[in-house]
Design an enzyme around this catalytic site. Structure first.
Site, PDB file in Angstrom:
ATOM      1  N   HIS A  66      30.712  16.701  42.107  1.00 19.56           N
ATOM      2  CA  HIS A  66      31.742  16.182  43.022  1.00 19.56           C
ATOM      3  C   HIS A  66      33.035  15.813  42.286  1.00 19.56           C
ATOM      4  O   HIS A  66      34.083  15.670  42.926  1.00 19.56           O
ATOM      5  CB  HIS A  66      31.245  14.934  43.756  1.00 19.56           C
ATOM      6  CG  HIS A  66      30.154  15.200  44.744  1.00 19.56           C
ATOM      7  ND1 HIS A  66      30.256  16.159  45.720  1.00 19.56           N
ATOM      8  CD2 HIS A  66      28.928  14.629  44.903  1.00 19.56           C
ATOM      9  CE1 HIS A  66      29.142  16.162  46.445  1.00 19.56           C
ATOM     10  NE2 HIS A  66      28.325  15.253  45.964  1.00 19.56           N
TER      11      HIS A  66
ATOM     12  N   ASP B 215      18.216  16.689  45.708  1.00 21.10           N
ATOM     13  CA  ASP B 215      18.248  15.833  46.891  1.00 21.10           C
ATOM     14  C   ASP B 215      18.035  16.634  48.173  1.00 21.10           C
ATOM     15  O   ASP B 215      18.072  16.068  49.267  1.00 21.10           O
ATOM     16  CB  ASP B 215      19.553  15.033  46.963  1.00 21.10           C
ATOM     17  CG  ASP B 215      20.777  15.816  46.549  1.00 21.10           C
ATOM     18  OD1 ASP B 215      20.661  17.039  46.352  1.00 21.10           O
ATOM     19  OD2 ASP B 215      21.856  15.213  46.415  1.00 21.10           O
TER      20      ASP B 215
ATOM     21  N   ASP C 196      22.301  21.600  45.068  1.00 23.05           N
ATOM     22  CA  ASP C 196      22.326  20.207  45.515  1.00 23.05           C
ATOM     23  C   ASP C 196      22.564  20.180  47.028  1.00 23.05           C
ATOM     24  O   ASP C 196      23.257  21.039  47.573  1.00 23.05           O
ATOM     25  CB  ASP C 196      23.449  19.464  44.787  1.00 23.05           C
ATOM     26  CG  ASP C 196      23.429  17.959  45.015  1.00 23.05           C
ATOM     27  OD1 ASP C 196      22.979  17.235  44.119  1.00 23.05           O
ATOM     28  OD2 ASP C 196      23.872  17.512  46.097  1.00 23.05           O
TER      29      ASP C 196
ATOM     30  N   HIS D 255      24.413  18.363  48.718  1.00 27.09           N
ATOM     31  CA  HIS D 255      25.818  18.114  49.021  1.00 27.09           C
ATOM     32  C   HIS D 255      26.688  19.226  48.418  1.00 27.09           C
ATOM     33  O   HIS D 255      26.385  19.751  47.352  1.00 27.09           O
ATOM     34  CB  HIS D 255      26.260  16.759  48.451  1.00 27.09           C
ATOM     35  CG  HIS D 255      25.450  15.609  48.948  1.00 27.09           C
ATOM     36  ND1 HIS D 255      24.412  15.063  48.217  1.00 27.09           N
ATOM     37  CD2 HIS D 255      25.515  14.910  50.104  1.00 27.09           C
ATOM     38  CE1 HIS D 255      23.868  14.075  48.913  1.00 27.09           C
ATOM     39  NE2 HIS D 255      24.513  13.965  50.055  1.00 27.09           N
TER      40      HIS D 255
END
Length: 658
Positions: free
Chosen positions: A157, A289, A196, A198
């Site tokens: 991120h 995740d 991931d 996200h």
């Protein structure tokens, strides 16, 4: 290297450092010093040191470290970090631990999205970036066949100029740029796979115009309402200039996606494109995740699923694969998934075939949409998938789940998405990763703000009292697709009245988690005497308004963002944007005067957002029927318009150009 890391190296036989050609040389890097990065006062937080400890303990206890080459972590050099990050960003991360007090660090962290700092953050960030870079270099040089960097803080991120979403430096991007810049390594094409849950926004932006890097991210998107929110993770984001077509996003519409969904994406998007691209080396942003039982992800990939995904990638670049840990917050599931991946890197044992399960209908829909957009750049995707294939689906409620950090269940279950998911944007230092909402009632600001009344002026679905009560009492009203958590003070409004204001009502966005596809209401913060918008005003406390504000902006921080100082500023400036909620669409406060000496306040988008709507960057879109019906109910209950007039009012707002 500290004593624990030396002890780890002592446990690895020297023979593993000079393995025979028959065994793959798989590198592992882990360093206890990366555990020094933690919340300032050891508050509960999902991204904590126990994540990498759980992984390392699992690898040690299984004995698999004896089959690997364990090497030391080392700091990244600034010159390599500077290839993807600005000097200001580097200076921030380098000095945040040593040159600032704890209170200063907290104030700096508050400026960023989902970030914390402590006295160990700088060292951990440099070790994480350096470890991934070192692993990549060893694989590129042929010293290792593949490697897994067990690092934290994560990286994908982190943007060029700011930390974000638990990430300080973009570890994978730094290593990728290093490999490309070191010409003697002969690495000209790199595939980055980000699995991931996200979207890897930072990595995407760093290679947006680069045809040497094929960036592939499969992630929850939920029509832009899942962290990091917005349109960056959309499948329409395909790169620019020389990089056009080299940025591939596969955005899930919902949670619950598991092995069958991810493998369908591998078979029908990633593997065909990777075959054409023919990478020299593969970097995996290995977040776990999306694994079974993760409290943030709400998906359900099993360790076997990760094994099969990785095995398919090992067919490329002679198996030169570097895995770098990103997310993953269910400790048991995280550790088991990483262990399964290391076994694949070693080619240590055959991968068991799982029971045949089909993808969701929404998965096929996303796959078709991605192939349609990318077929121009990758002809292998241009052919339509046969209906016989895409008609094989699993009902959405048949999912895998886990109930705790200690156990996970490999069997099917029926569970709602909200039972296992806490959006990343909701997580703050006071919140436990396995609780939906932190207990906020003891916070001092509540007592102070509970004594102050305001009029909350609503112009969208909250004009319907039954819908607005969801923000106070919790629950959901007719047409809503997910419930609200409610306010701490569940007292009903002390009064309700209606007004009109000289501002433009319009509808935009692709959709929201609460209402699904379709636009939602916004108020142009710029006043215009030619416009008229109906507003339902609720007299509530400033404490309650903060809770409504937090829910509207998909956040359960339970801090006070709108206090008396902000109210004073608002009365003076008429318009205040709340920086701490900047990722939400309703973080701009608008002052609309007073009634009986009580301030009238609403929340909407910013002037900058309006420009994005005007330019088409964010779509103008009519509301879905359920959302429109809710607005109509509000206008009818308030005796403002007849049903025909109400629908005409909404139609005009939805179609009239900004």
């Amino acid at each position: 290297m500290d004593d624990l890391s030396n002890q780890v190296r002592d446990q690895v036989p020297s023979s593993s450092l000079s393995l025979s050609a028959q065994r793959r040389r798989v590198g592992l890097v882990y360093d206890e010093r990366m555990c020094k990065h933690s919340t300032p006062n050891h508050e509960s937080h999902p991204e904590n040191p126990n994540r990498i400890r759980a992984i390392w303990n699992k690898l040690l206890s299984s004995g698999i470290t004896h089959k690997c080459v364990v090497f030391n972590a080392k700091d990244a050099e600034d010159k390599y970090i500077a290839a993807v990050h600005t000097s200001n960003h580097i200076n921030l991360i380098k000095t945040i631990s040593s040159k600032r007090t704890a209170s200063q660090r907290n104030r700096v962290a508050a400026k960023y999205n989902s970030i914390y700092f402590n006295e160990g953050s700088s060292e951990s960030a440099y070790l994480a970036a350096g470890s991934v870079l070192e692993a990549a270099a060893k694989v590129a040089k042929g010293e290792l066949n593949s490697a897994f960097a067990i690092v934290r803080p994560p990286g994908h991120h982190a943007e060029e100029s700011e930390p974000m979403g638990f990430c300080l430096y973009n570890n994978v991007a730094i290593a990728t740029r290093f490999l490309l810049d070191q010409k003697e390594l002969g690495i000209n094409k790199i595939l980055i796979v980000d699995w991931d849950v996200h979207h890897g926004n930072g990595t995407q932006n760093m290679f947006w115009k680069d045809s040497q890097v094929l960036f592939f991210s499969v992630h929850r998107h939920d029509n832009g309402s899942f962290y990091p929110m917005g349109d960056d993770g959309s499948h329409f984001m395909m790169g620019e200039g020389p990089g056009l077509g080299y940025n591939i996003n596969v955005p899930w519409e919902n949670g619950q996606c598991g092995d069958a969904d991810y493998l369908a994406v591998w078979d029908h998007i990633l593997i065909p494109v990777a075959t054409e691209f023919s990478p020299d080396i593969i970097m995996i942003s290995a977040g776990f995740d999306a694994a079974i039982g993760d409290p943030l992800g709400g998906c359900c990939i099993t360790p076997n699923g990760y094994s099969r995904m990785l095995k398919k990638l090992m067919e490329f670049s002679n198996g030169k694969v570097i895995m770098a840990l990103e997310g993953g917050y269910n400790l048991k599931s995280l550790a088991n998934s990483v262990h399964a991946c290391v076994e694949v890197l070693l080619e240590d044992k055959p991968i068991a075939e799982s029971i045949e399960v089909y993808p969701f209908e929404s998965t096929w829909r996303v796959i078709k949409a991605v192939r349609e957009e990318l077929g121009v750049y990758w002809p292998v995707l241009a052919e339509k998938l046969p209906e016989k294939l895409t008609s094989k689906i699993t009902p959405l409620l048949q999912i895998y789940s886990s109930q705790s950090d200690e156990e996970y269940d490999d069997g099917p279950n029926v569970l709602s998405d909200d039972d296992v998911t806490i959006p990343l944007s909701k997580l703050k230092l006071s919140e436990d990763a396995n609780d939906k909402v932190a207990a906020p009632s003891s916070q001092a600001w509540r007592s102070e703000l509970s004594k102050i009344d305001i009029w909350y002026a609503s112009f969208g679905s909250n004009m319907s009292e039954s819908r607005f009560r969801c923000y106070i009492e919790g629950g959901q009203a007719e047409g809503m697709q997910k419930p609200c958590t409610g306010a701490v003070d569940k007292s009903q409004p002390k009064g309700v009245l209606w007004k009109t204001v000289p501002h433009r009502l319009f509808f935009g966005q692709e959709g929201t988690a609460t209402w699904g596809p379709g636009g939602v209401a916004f108020l142009n913060p710029e006043s215009n005497d030619q416009e008229k918008t109906f507003m339902c005003l609720y007299r509530i406390t400033l404490e309650q308004f903060n809770d409504v504000l937090l829910q509207e902006n998909v956040c359960v921080d339970m801090s006070s963002f709108f206090d008396l100082d902000v109210l004073e500023r608002l009365e003076s400036e008429k318009n205040v944007s709340l920086e701490a909620l900047k990722d939400g669409w309703y973080h701009n406060l608008l002052y609309l005067g007073k009634d009986n000496d009580i301030p009238i306040v609403t929340m909407t988008c910013t002037h900058a957002n309006v420009e994005e709507f005007k330019s088409g960057k964010v779509p103008i879109r009519a509301p879905a029927k359920e959302y429109e019906d809710t607005l109509v109910r509000g206008l009818l209950q308030g005796k403002q318009l007849s049903e025909d007039e109400a629908r005409a009012y909404i139609q005009e707002a939805a179609t009239k150009p900004l």
